[in-house]
Design a protein around this motif. Sequence first.
Motif, PDB file in Angstrom:
ATOM      1  N   TYR A  22      43.824  37.295  78.066  1.00 15.76           N
ATOM      2  CA  TYR A  22      44.744  36.824  77.026  1.00 15.76           C
ATOM      3  C   TYR A  22      44.078  36.736  75.648  1.00 15.76           C
ATOM      4  CZ  TYR A  22      48.350  36.005  80.467  1.00 15.76           C
ATOM      5  OH  TYR A  22      49.308  36.187  81.435  1.00 15.76           O
ATOM      6  N   SER A  23      42.821  36.329  75.578  1.00 10.86           N
ATOM      7  CA  SER A  23      42.184  36.186  74.265  1.00 10.86           C
ATOM      8  C   SER A  23      41.622  37.509  73.746  1.00 10.86           C
ATOM      9  CB  SER A  23      41.099  35.113  74.300  1.00 10.86           C
ATOM     10  OG  SER A  23      40.024  35.487  75.139  1.00 10.86           O
ATOM     11  N   PHE A  28      45.611  36.611  72.020  1.00  9.41           N
ATOM     12  CA  PHE A  28      46.010  35.228  71.826  1.00  9.41           C
ATOM     13  C   PHE A  28      44.819  34.439  71.263  1.00  9.41           C
ATOM     14  CE2 PHE A  28      49.558  34.727  75.285  1.00  9.41           C
ATOM     15  CZ  PHE A  28      50.211  35.845  74.792  1.00  9.41           C
ATOM     16  N   THR A  46      47.347  30.633  72.211  1.00  4.85           N
ATOM     17  CA  THR A  46      48.595  30.799  71.475  1.00  4.85           C
ATOM     18  C   THR A  46      48.728  32.233  70.971  1.00  4.85           C
ATOM     19  OG1 THR A  46      48.503  28.494  70.767  1.00  4.85           O
ATOM     20  CG2 THR A  46      49.966  29.948  69.532  1.00  4.85           C
ATOM     21  N   PRO A  47      49.881  32.869  71.236  1.00  7.39           N
ATOM     22  CA  PRO A  47      50.113  34.204  70.679  1.00  7.39           C
ATOM     23  C   PRO A  47      50.121  34.143  69.148  1.00  7.39           C
ATOM     24  CG  PRO A  47      51.732  33.707  72.389  1.00  7.39           C
ATOM     25  CD  PRO A  47      50.990  32.425  72.090  1.00  7.39           C
ATOM     26  N   SER A  53      52.540  27.880  73.036  1.00  9.10           N
ATOM     27  CA  SER A  53      51.278  28.290  73.641  1.00  9.10           C
ATOM     28  C   SER A  53      51.446  28.454  75.143  1.00  9.10           C
ATOM     29  CB  SER A  53      50.206  27.229  73.386  1.00  9.10           C
ATOM     30  OG  SER A  53      50.033  27.007  72.012  1.00  9.10           O
TER      31      SER A  53
END
Length: 125
Positions: A22-23, A28, A46-47, A53
Amino acid sequence: MNMKLELVPVPVADIDRAKHFYSQQVGFKLDHDVRPGPTVRVVQLTPPGSGCSIVLSEGLAGLAMPAGSLRGLHLVVADIEQARAELAGRGVAMGDVRDLGGGIKYAGFQDPDGNTWTLQEIPRK
């Protein structure tokens, strides 16, 4: 009465693998990665541009779900072709863009656990 959706639990088997996905791949922002107890871990991401989030957690019985069981979370983008290309360039396996008519377009992907996500482009009015 106002209500804001601000946090969505995403069930994963391996928090470090999901945090990286995700990061680093999806992009994100990592808000925090904390261990408030010896058996508890909470990772919030958080996008970009979002007021909502996601949380990856372990040791919180109230958030326990089978890994990969979340379906169809939508990320609304202004340009689906650009967003799809950017994610694909970061190694995210993307589905094709589908035009459902009226200018509404979708393209899907899934995280390493099988949770599914959909990019959505809605025409501006």
